[in-house]
Scaffold this motif. Structure first.
Motif, PDB file in Angstrom:
ATOM      1  N   ARG A   1       0.811  -1.277  -0.037  1.00  0.00           N
ATOM      2  CA  ARG A   1      -0.051   0.034  -0.089  1.00  0.00           C
ATOM      3  C   ARG A   1       0.809   1.247   0.090  1.00  0.00           C
ATOM      4  O   ARG A   1       1.729   1.296   1.039  1.00  0.00           O
ATOM      5  CB  ARG A   1      -0.998  -0.045   1.343  1.00  0.00           C
ATOM      6  CG  ARG A   1      -1.659  -1.317   1.133  1.00  0.00           C
ATOM      7  CD  ARG A   1      -2.695  -1.252   2.448  1.00  0.00           C
ATOM      8  NE  ARG A   1      -3.605  -2.495   2.293  1.00  0.00           N
ATOM      9  CZ  ARG A   1      -4.591  -2.640   3.438  1.00  0.00           C
ATOM     10  NH1 ARG A   1      -4.851  -1.819   4.384  1.00  0.00           N
ATOM     11  NH2 ARG A   1      -5.156  -3.771   3.456  1.00  0.00           N
TER      12      ARG A   1
ATOM     13  N   LYS B   1      -1.562  -0.918  -3.705  1.00  0.00           N
ATOM     14  CA  LYS B   1      -2.709  -0.150  -3.517  1.00  0.00           C
ATOM     15  C   LYS B   1      -2.451   1.217  -2.890  1.00  0.00           C
ATOM     16  O   LYS B   1      -1.469   1.362  -2.363  1.00  0.00           O
ATOM     17  CB  LYS B   1      -3.725  -1.015  -2.654  1.00  0.00           C
ATOM     18  CG  LYS B   1      -4.150  -2.405  -3.200  1.00  0.00           C
ATOM     19  CD  LYS B   1      -4.766  -3.330  -2.061  1.00  0.00           C
ATOM     20  CE  LYS B   1      -5.534  -4.529  -2.701  1.00  0.00           C
ATOM     21  NZ  LYS B   1      -6.097  -5.319  -1.640  1.00  0.00           N
TER      22      LYS B   1
ATOM     23  N   ALA C   1      -2.502   4.050  -0.142  1.00  0.00           N
ATOM     24  CA  ALA C   1      -2.248   4.268   1.390  1.00  0.00           C
ATOM     25  C   ALA C   1      -2.822   5.370   1.769  1.00  0.00           C
ATOM     26  O   ALA C   1      -2.436   6.533   1.227  1.00  0.00           O
ATOM     27  CB  ALA C   1      -0.730   3.975   1.600  1.00  0.00           C
TER      28      ALA C   1
ATOM     29  N   ASP D   1      -3.884   3.887   7.048  1.00  0.00           N
ATOM     30  CA  ASP D   1      -2.917   2.709   6.774  1.00  0.00           C
ATOM     31  C   ASP D   1      -1.697   3.099   7.492  1.00  0.00           C
ATOM     32  O   ASP D   1      -1.240   2.234   8.154  1.00  0.00           O
ATOM     33  CB  ASP D   1      -2.697   2.547   5.524  1.00  0.00           C
ATOM     34  CG  ASP D   1      -3.960   2.347   4.401  1.00  0.00           C
ATOM     35  OD1 ASP D   1      -4.626   1.140   5.133  1.00  0.00           O
ATOM     36  OD2 ASP D   1      -4.248   2.614   3.405  1.00  0.00           O
TER      37      ASP D   1
ATOM     38  N   ASN E   1       2.942  -0.934   4.039  1.00  0.00           N
ATOM     39  CA  ASN E   1       3.124   0.465   3.671  1.00  0.00           C
ATOM     40  C   ASN E   1       4.223   1.110   3.031  1.00  0.00           C
ATOM     41  O   ASN E   1       5.277   0.711   3.591  1.00  0.00           O
ATOM     42  CB  ASN E   1       2.573   1.717   4.856  1.00  0.00           C
ATOM     43  CG  ASN E   1       1.304   1.155   5.219  1.00  0.00           C
ATOM     44  OD1 ASN E   1       0.140   0.803   4.675  1.00  0.00           O
ATOM     45  ND2 ASN E   1       1.127   1.489   6.674  1.00  0.00           N
TER      46      ASN E   1
END
Length: 415
Positions: A287, A300, A302, A306, A317
């Protein structure tokens, strides 16, 4: 009388018996406990299997099940932790300071036990043994309240240790396990002033915050682990790969695993794609910020939420930054003050990071996974304190002591 109050009273009565024991007597008891755990490993594994089966039927994820799981190797490791505690110096009675006042008073400062320690923790049966070993070595009684997910494991472990203690000088009542799994048992422990001398929570942020916010008993706060690793522009790529994979993948369910990887933009341009491929092969979900996603198309987005989350899972992350200052600002915003790392060949940047980052443990070119009592040579740990009073970082034997001033006079009175 409730189970919690009754067992806390029994532990308190046992404290007086502990105070007169020698180091040799305490060590003998811990060695007996270690031997008993190894000899009864099959019974412990069978009880642990009950907990694992119940966890799976309740939908517990694999990362948390890994925290709960015991096998022969892990039981041997837990027993070895007790043996390491035996090999360490006994802090009780240690002379910390001595001085004479002008009026002739002779003052001595010595280490003494804290008293009765309440441990509140989640599904980590190894914590049960670590807490028992550290508390008994320091002359403290302990009241254990583990999570319901590990109740069969904890019950069997305490049963085996009780039987081992019966042949030693330490009374079995010095070790108490609360079996009531209702939250009310935790709430009661938090208010047991006069019976518990201190409460130590160990687990996720919700558990810790509940204890910190509601306890009237003094608390030693351990913290959730939102740990960062910053890959500076001059980081060695091979070293950075080894450290970050270890910090995230070796055991993602623990508090010293990496949750956010911060990457200098120059390092990211040259190496992030290859590093991300290694994480992908280890089934780690990325992320990331906008710059991360420009380089890693499967990452994905963040969010701030997150970056503020302790996943304890195969989720990472990623934040790309322009310089060290931006990295330090990100850590200051999201860190839980647990463990932070910089990977760099720039010694000035390393020194700035080590001095400016406010955390219990800061690393240069080494994995955050080393923030651990066993790895620090403490034998085991009661927890990792992220506060600044009394104890900070992995808490070994000295952290479970207080001090007493002993004053000798020859008739002095205060005018």
């Amino acid at each position: 009388m409730s189970e919690v109050r009754q067992k806390a009273q029994l532990a308190g009565k046992a404290c007086s018996d502990l105070s007169g024991l020698t180091t040799a007597q305490k060590n003998e008891a811990l060695l007996a406990a270690a031997k008993a755990l190894v000899e009864n490993n099959e019974a412990i594994i069978a009880a642990n299997q009950e907990d694992l089966d119940r966890g799976r039927s309740n939908g517990t994820n694999e990362s948390l099940l890994d925290r709960l799981a015991l096998n022969e190797q892990r039981i041997h490791g837990i027993a070895e932790g007790l043996r390491q505690i035996v090999s360490l110096p006994d802090p009780i009675g240690e002379l910390l300071e001595t001085f004479e006042r002008p009026n002739g008073l002779h003052i001595v400062k010595r280490r003494v036990p804290l008293g009765v320690i309440g441990m509140i923790y989640e599904a980590r049966p190894n914590v049960t043994v670590d807490a028992i070993g550290l508390c008994l070595k320091t002359g403290n009684a302990v009241v254990l309240r583990g999570g319901s997910a590990a109740i069969a494991s904890n019950r069997k472990i305490v049963e085996i240790i009780h039987e081992a203690l019966d042949s030693t000088s330490i009374p079995r009542d010095a070790v108490q396990l609360i079996e009531d799994s209702n939250r009310s048992s935790v709430d009661e422990m938090l208010k047991l002033n006069g019976l518990l001398d201190v409460v130590i929570p160990r687990g996720g942020s919700s558990l810790i915050q509940n204890v910190v916010n509601n306890a009237t008993v003094p608390v030693i706060e351990t913290g959730a682990g939102i740990c960062h690793t910053y890959l500076d522009a001059t980081a060695d790529a091979a070293m950075a790969t080894d450290i970050t994979l270890n910090a995230k993948v070796q055991r993602p369910s623990v508090c010293n695993s990496m949750e956010t990887m911060i990457v200098h933009q120059d390092f990211a341009a040259a190496h992030l794609s290859a590093l991300a491929q290694r994480f992908s092969e280890a089934n780690v979900e990325f992320r990331g910020c906008e710059q991360t996603r420009a380089l890693i198309d499967w990452a994905k987005p963040a969010t701030d939420e997150d970056y503020a989350t302790e996943y304890n899972d195969y989720i990472l992350n990623v934040k790309v930054v322009k310089d060290l200052d931006e990295a330090l600002a990100h850590i200051a915003r999201f860190s839980t003050k647990h463990s932070e790392c910089i990977v760099t060949e720039d010694l000035y940047h390393a020194e700035r990071f080590l001095q400016e980052v406010d955390a219990a443990a800061v690393y240069h070119n080494a994995s955050t996974r080393f923030t651990d009592g066993f790895e620090f040579g403490f034998g085991a740990e009661i927890g990792i304190s992220t506060q600044k009073l009394h104890a900070r970082g992995p808490m070994g034997l000295p952290a479970l002591t207080s001090t007493k001033y002993i004053i000798h006079g020859n008739g002095q009175i205060r005018g």
